[in-house]
Design a protein around this motif. Structure first.
Motif, mmCIF file in Angstrom:
data_model
loop_
_atom_site.group_PDB
_atom_site.id
_atom_site.type_symbol
_atom_site.label_atom_id
_atom_site.label_comp_id
_atom_site.label_asym_id
_atom_site.label_seq_id
_atom_site.Cartn_x
_atom_site.Cartn_y
_atom_site.Cartn_z
ATOM 1 N N GLN A 229 39.049 39.235 20.761
ATOM 2 C CA GLN A 229 40.097 40.198 21.132
ATOM 3 C C GLN A 229 39.539 41.298 22.031
ATOM 4 O O GLN A 229 40.182 41.719 22.993
ATOM 5 C CB GLN A 229 40.722 40.806 19.881
ATOM 6 N N LEU A 230 38.341 41.756 21.719
ATOM 7 C CA LEU A 230 37.697 42.783 22.532
ATOM 8 C C LEU A 230 37.353 42.242 23.914
ATOM 9 O O LEU A 230 37.652 42.875 24.945
ATOM 10 C CB LEU A 230 36.438 43.278 21.827
ATOM 11 N N LEU A 231 36.759 41.064 23.958
ATOM 12 C CA LEU A 231 36.340 40.473 25.231
ATOM 13 C C LEU A 231 37.544 40.127 26.100
ATOM 14 O O LEU A 231 37.555 40.395 27.313
ATOM 15 C CB LEU A 231 35.500 39.224 24.970
ATOM 16 N N GLY A 232 38.574 39.538 25.497
ATOM 17 C CA GLY A 232 39.777 39.189 26.257
ATOM 18 C C GLY A 232 40.457 40.419 26.830
ATOM 19 O O GLY A 232 40.962 40.396 27.966
ATOM 20 N N THR A 233 40.466 41.496 26.069
ATOM 21 C CA THR A 233 41.059 42.753 26.536
ATOM 22 C C THR A 233 40.287 43.294 27.735
ATOM 23 O O THR A 233 40.888 43.727 28.728
ATOM 24 C CB THR A 233 41.068 43.790 25.396
ATOM 25 N N VAL A 234 38.970 43.258 27.666
ATOM 26 C CA VAL A 234 38.132 43.736 28.770
ATOM 27 C C VAL A 234 38.355 42.885 30.020
ATOM 28 O O VAL A 234 38.432 43.410 31.144
ATOM 29 C CB VAL A 234 36.649 43.736 28.366
ATOM 30 N N ILE A 235 38.486 41.581 29.849
ATOM 31 C CA ILE A 235 38.736 40.695 30.992
ATOM 32 C C ILE A 235 40.078 41.030 31.640
ATOM 33 O O ILE A 235 40.198 41.100 32.870
ATOM 34 C CB ILE A 235 38.695 39.215 30.554
ATOM 35 N N GLY A 236 41.099 41.257 30.822
ATOM 36 C CA GLY A 236 42.416 41.626 31.356
ATOM 37 C C GLY A 236 42.362 42.921 32.151
ATOM 38 O O GLY A 236 42.947 43.017 33.233
ATOM 39 N N ILE A 237 41.659 43.908 31.619
ATOM 40 C CA ILE A 237 41.513 45.189 32.316
ATOM 41 C C ILE A 237 40.767 44.984 33.637
ATOM 42 O O ILE A 237 41.136 45.548 34.671
ATOM 43 C CB ILE A 237 40.785 46.208 31.423
ATOM 44 N N GLY A 238 39.724 44.160 33.603
ATOM 45 C CA GLY A 238 38.948 43.907 34.811
ATOM 46 C C GLY A 238 39.777 43.270 35.906
ATOM 47 O O GLY A 238 39.709 43.677 37.085
ATOM 48 N N ILE A 239 40.586 42.277 35.554
ATOM 49 C CA ILE A 239 41.454 41.625 36.539
ATOM 50 C C ILE A 239 42.471 42.614 37.090
ATOM 51 O O ILE A 239 42.755 42.643 38.294
ATOM 52 C CB ILE A 239 42.150 40.411 35.903
ATOM 53 N N ALA A 240 43.018 43.452 36.218
ATOM 54 C CA ALA A 240 43.994 44.460 36.659
ATOM 55 C C ALA A 240 43.373 45.434 37.654
ATOM 56 O O ALA A 240 43.977 45.756 38.685
ATOM 57 C CB ALA A 240 44.548 45.220 35.452
ATOM 58 N N LEU A 241 42.182 45.909 37.353
ATOM 59 C CA LEU A 241 41.517 46.882 38.223
ATOM 60 C C LEU A 241 41.163 46.274 39.582
ATOM 61 O O LEU A 241 41.451 46.856 40.629
ATOM 62 C CB LEU A 241 40.263 47.422 37.547
ATOM 63 N N VAL A 242 40.558 45.109 39.569
ATOM 64 C CA VAL A 242 40.138 44.478 40.823
ATOM 65 C C VAL A 242 41.349 44.089 41.664
ATOM 66 O O VAL A 242 41.412 44.368 42.871
ATOM 67 C CB VAL A 242 39.252 43.240 40.544
ATOM 68 N N GLY A 243 42.344 43.454 41.015
ATOM 69 C CA GLY A 243 43.533 43.024 41.740
ATOM 70 C C GLY A 243 44.293 44.186 42.350
ATOM 71 O O GLY A 243 44.729 44.123 43.516
ATOM 72 N N SER A 244 44.453 45.259 41.591
ATOM 73 C CA SER A 244 45.216 46.403 42.102
ATOM 74 C C SER A 244 44.440 47.166 43.172
ATOM 75 O O SER A 244 45.035 47.702 44.109
ATOM 76 C CB SER A 244 45.590 47.349 40.956
ATOM 77 N N LEU A 245 43.125 47.205 43.052
ATOM 78 C CA LEU A 245 42.317 47.834 44.097
ATOM 79 C C LEU A 245 42.485 47.106 45.426
ATOM 80 O O LEU A 245 42.594 47.734 46.488
ATOM 81 C CB LEU A 245 40.842 47.841 43.693
ATOM 82 N N ILE A 246 42.528 45.787 45.363
ATOM 83 C CA ILE A 246 42.717 44.994 46.581
ATOM 84 C C ILE A 246 44.107 45.232 47.162
ATOM 85 O O ILE A 246 44.264 45.543 48.347
ATOM 86 C CB ILE A 246 42.513 43.495 46.292
ATOM 87 N N VAL A 247 45.146 45.107 46.328
ATOM 88 C CA VAL A 247 46.527 45.211 46.807
ATOM 89 C C VAL A 247 46.853 46.623 47.280
ATOM 90 O O VAL A 247 47.234 46.842 48.441
ATOM 91 C CB VAL A 247 47.528 44.771 45.712
ATOM 92 N N TYR A 248 46.700 47.601 46.389
ATOM 93 C CA TYR A 248 47.069 48.974 46.756
ATOM 94 C C TYR A 248 46.111 49.543 47.803
ATOM 95 O O TYR A 248 46.520 50.335 48.660
ATOM 96 C CB TYR A 248 47.109 49.868 45.519
#
Length: 406
Positions: A354-373
């Motif tokens: 649960q901890l690792l999956g949460t961190v992966i989700g946050i990582g994808i959100a940060l990287v993806g939004s940095l690229i788009v925005y």
């Protein structure tokens, strides 16, 4: 006799399929209604000169989200497309189409979450362009990994740790991802003019508490469709999910009353913090675990939003990063705590997963939004001009104010 039994079995299957289709359609409608909650929560929080923009932005985002998810996002997440004749698409009472509608309302919640963070100083068209790419590419990447087993992440979790990442209704997949995406957009936009005066932080008071409260009520009611109907079938309906959602919501309310010192903004966001956090483990936890989850979530929101507003340059208007981003992450982790059998849960979860999956989700959100925005900001600019921000997004973008003063 055999033919008769076959007819009965066929009739039962058809009835079950029809019931499931109707059940999921009602869930889709309830979650769709939640977007009105997002809109009124924002309308009540922003200053009066930005109320029209709040309403228009949520609705326009939903339209763009639908196109992005229909043509790209749903295919990326689930490998399904709609390029078939209507007869094929309507097979089985059109359950597959209704499933798309239901999951679309989740996907469209991402820009609705972001909207509350970037309010009062974001340009309209660049935000819509960003919405298309966020819903079309960034969100479905993690959604497909968790809810469809894409890229083998869930299989790896099960093989390595004995349990998959559990997120029944989207604490991480929807809320944490949306909240951390919003954080990037908020940071790129910077603070609203007038927030810092004489070297000190100044907080703008909500413009309309009744509208803010209405938004919170609509979201709270719709959330029971968000959580309970994530079962996606009549047979999967669980009273445990309903009661856990209720207890987390109530825990959030009571914690916000005490810790928020009777502030109506905190009290109406408290239940939302609890509901965000309980989504992941609502089908696993004991109601007492859900109550604690909601209490902790509201405490996180009140403390972090207060600190953020008064001591940082993170100008998150509605507090969507602490509410959805951080409380959503807490919800993913809480499922790995209160879902354990030793704490009264149903089991089948791993705290580390649960901890690792949460961190992966946050990582994808940060990287993806940095690229788009980041790209949209560089190519066209995300922020209103200083003059337009001073006049308000209503007049600057929509050429009309929320109230007729004549």
């Amino acid at each position: 006799m055999t033919e008769s039994m076959t007819q009965v079995t066929g009739a039962v299957q058809a009835l079950t399929q029809s019931a499931d289709t109707l059940f999921l359609l009602l869930g889709a409608i309830m979650v769709f209604l939640m977007h009105a909650g997002f809109a009124f929560l924002e309308v009540g929080t922003v200053r009066q000169k930005n109320q029209v923009n709040a309403l228009v932005k949520i609705l326009a985002d939903f339209g763009v989200s639908t196109i992005a998810y229909f043509f790209i996002g749903y295919w990326l997440a689930y490998g399904a497309t709609f390029f078939a004749d209507a007869e094929t698409l309507s097979a089985g009472n059109g359950f597959a189409l209704v499933k798309f509608f239901f999951l679309l309302t989740f996907a469209a919640a991402i820009p609705a979450i972001v909207s509350g963070g970037i309010a009062e100083r974001a340009r309209f068209n660049p935000v819509l362009i960003s919405t298309f790419f966020i819903v079309g590419f960034v969100y479905p990447l993690f959604e497909g990994m968790i809810w469809n087993g894409n890229f083998g992440l869930q299989a790896w979790f099960e093989g390595r740790f004995g349990a998959a990442f559990h997120d029944f209704a989207g604490s991480v997949v929807v809320h944490a991802v949306g909240g951390w995406i919003a954080l990037v957009a908020v940071m790129l936009l910077g603070m609203r003019k007038g927030r810092i005066r004489a070297g000190k932080h100044t907080n703008f008071a909500p413009s309309n508490i009744p509208f803010l409260a209405l938004g919170a009520w609509i979201l709270s009611v719709g959330w029971f469709g968000f959580n309970v109907m994530s079962a996606q079938s009549i047979n999967g309906v669980s009273g445990l999910v309903a009661v856990n959602s209720l207890m987390a919501m109530v825990g959030g309310i009571l914690a916000a009353v005490v810790l928020g010192k009777n502030d109506p903004g905190f009290i109406h966001n408290g239940p939302l913090a609890g509901l965000v956090a309980v989504c992941a483990g609502s089908d696993l936890m004991h109601p007492l675990g859900a109550l604690i989850t909601g209490i902790v979530a509201a405490a996180i929101f009140v403390w972090l939003f207060t600190y953020m507003q008064n001591h940082t340059k993170i100008d998150d208007v509605l507090g969507v990063w602490p509410l959805h981003g951080v409380c959503g992450a807490w919800g993913g982790i809480a499922a790995g705590i209160f879902g354990l059998q030793s704490l009264g849960g149903l089991g089948g979860v791993s705290f580390f997963v649960q901890l690792l999956g949460t961190v992966i989700g946050i990582g994808i959100a940060l990287v993806g939004s940095l690229i788009v925005y980041g790209l949209v900001d560089k190519l066209s600019g995300l922020r209103l001009s200083e003059e337009d921000e001073f006049n308000g997004a209503d007049l600057a973008i929509h050429k009309i104010s929320a109230t007729n003063l004549e």
